[in-house]
Design a protein around this motif. Structure first.
Motif, PDB file in Angstrom:
ATOM      1  N   GLN A  81       0.831  -1.207   0.000  1.00  0.00           N
ATOM      2  CA  GLN A  81       0.000   0.000   0.000  1.00  0.00           C
ATOM      3  C   GLN A  81       0.865   1.257   0.000  1.00  0.00           C
ATOM      4  O   GLN A  81       0.557   2.235  -0.694  1.00  0.00           O
ATOM      5  N   ASN A  82       1.950   1.243   0.766  1.00  0.00           N
ATOM      6  CA  ASN A  82       2.875   2.378   0.747  1.00  0.00           C
ATOM      7  C   ASN A  82       3.458   2.581  -0.644  1.00  0.00           C
ATOM      8  O   ASN A  82       3.567   3.715  -1.122  1.00  0.00           O
ATOM      9  N   MET A  83       3.823   1.496  -1.286  1.00  0.00           N
ATOM     10  CA  MET A  83       4.407   1.580  -2.620  1.00  0.00           C
ATOM     11  C   MET A  83       3.393   2.103  -3.640  1.00  0.00           C
ATOM     12  O   MET A  83       3.698   2.980  -4.462  1.00  0.00           O
TER      13      MET A  83
ATOM     14  N   LEU B 281       1.641   7.054 -11.808  1.00  0.00           N
ATOM     15  CA  LEU B 281       1.681   5.692 -12.326  1.00  0.00           C
ATOM     16  C   LEU B 281       0.308   5.043 -12.173  1.00  0.00           C
ATOM     17  O   LEU B 281      -0.390   5.274 -11.187  1.00  0.00           O
ATOM     18  N   SER B 282      -0.066   4.226 -13.136  1.00  0.00           N
ATOM     19  CA  SER B 282      -1.283   3.451 -12.993  1.00  0.00           C
ATOM     20  C   SER B 282      -1.088   2.414 -11.897  1.00  0.00           C
ATOM     21  O   SER B 282       0.054   2.070 -11.550  1.00  0.00           O
ATOM     22  N   ARG B 283      -2.177   1.898 -11.350  1.00  0.00           N
ATOM     23  CA  ARG B 283      -2.061   0.903 -10.295  1.00  0.00           C
ATOM     24  C   ARG B 283      -1.301  -0.329 -10.789  1.00  0.00           C
ATOM     25  O   ARG B 283      -0.462  -0.876 -10.071  1.00  0.00           O
TER      26      ARG B 283
ATOM     27  N   LYS C 237       2.265  -1.500  -9.308  1.00  0.00           N
ATOM     28  CA  LYS C 237       2.379  -2.823  -8.687  1.00  0.00           C
ATOM     29  C   LYS C 237       3.522  -3.619  -9.306  1.00  0.00           C
ATOM     30  O   LYS C 237       4.293  -4.281  -8.600  1.00  0.00           O
ATOM     31  N   GLU C 238       3.649  -3.559 -10.626  1.00  0.00           N
ATOM     32  CA  GLU C 238       4.724  -4.284 -11.306  1.00  0.00           C
ATOM     33  C   GLU C 238       6.086  -3.759 -10.867  1.00  0.00           C
ATOM     34  O   GLU C 238       7.007  -4.528 -10.573  1.00  0.00           O
TER      35      GLU C 238
ATOM     36  N   LEU D  23      11.056  -4.346  -4.778  1.00  0.00           N
ATOM     37  CA  LEU D  23      11.056  -5.082  -3.512  1.00  0.00           C
ATOM     38  C   LEU D  23      11.810  -6.397  -3.643  1.00  0.00           C
ATOM     39  O   LEU D  23      12.506  -6.822  -2.708  1.00  0.00           O
ATOM     40  N   GLU D  24      11.691  -7.043  -4.798  1.00  0.00           N
ATOM     41  CA  GLU D  24      12.416  -8.286  -5.043  1.00  0.00           C
ATOM     42  C   GLU D  24      13.921  -8.042  -5.033  1.00  0.00           C
ATOM     43  O   GLU D  24      14.689  -8.823  -4.446  1.00  0.00           O
TER      44      GLU D  24
END
Length: 201
Positions: free
Chosen positions: A95-97, A106-108, A112-113, A119-120
């Protein structure tokens, strides 16, 4: 084009002068270190570069864009990890990201991508559903760096992000950010720790 140019920068608070006629140049793809003890003015300089303060004197240019005269394109090139943590503790990592991504248009789906990717790279993708308050200090800092890179800035500023972390967590963050320089990212790393100045192998 030069990533950052600071010329004749002066700033103070009341009668206390914090910066006086400071000059600094950060070249593209370089890892520049702003080294000094606490109270030396590092965070004030970061606040000026990121537009939180207006400089009393001097000019700051990010990839040719003046913070004073043309702030929006200048700030669009920046990713920032501030000295004080800025994650929402009651929101999940993801959610923070996503919130940060929305602030940058950015689009959701795209956010997310990119969030999964960053994060990876920092080894925290498996914690993306966890609330931030459940993370250790070192993991929170990893998330903050991932978040700062979400919109793919060309210039990253990190202000004392390793303060209070254990040695292994500090080294992981430092090695990761240095590796990004080899991919072309420009970095200004502010610290009071002398061992973080040593060049990587």
């Amino acid at each position: 084009m030069t990533a950052l140019v600071i010329e004749n920068l002066s700033h103070g608070f009341g009668t206390r002068q914090v910066l006086s006629h400071a000059d600094l140049v950060v070249e593209p793809g370089s890892f520049a270190v702003l080294l000094g003890p606490n109270g030396a003015g590092k965070t004030t300089l970061v606040s000026l570069v990121t537009g939180l303060y207006n400089a009393h004197q001097g000019d700051i240019r990010i990839f040719g864009h003046s913070i004073r005269r043309n702030p929006l394109p200048a700030l669009a090139e920046l990713g920032v990890v501030f000295q004080m943590p800025t994650l929402d503790l009651d929101m999940s990592v993801e959610q923070n990201m996503l919130y940060h991504g929305s602030l940058h248009g950015l689009s959701r789906r795209e956010a997310k991508e990119r969030a999964d990717e960053e994060l990876e790279r920092l080894g925290v993708r498996n914690r993306r559903a966890d609330k931030v308050r459940a993370l250790s200090g070192g993991l929170r800092r990893r998330v903050e760096i991932a978040r700062a890179l979400l919109h793919r800035p060309k210039f990253l500023i990190v202000d004392e992000a390793t303060a209070g972390l254990d040695v292994s967590s500090r080294q992981l963050l430092l090695n990761h950010v240095r590796s990004l320089c080899r991919e072309g990212l420009s970095v200004l790393w502010a610290t009071h720790m002398l061992d973080e100045v040593a060049p990587s192998d």
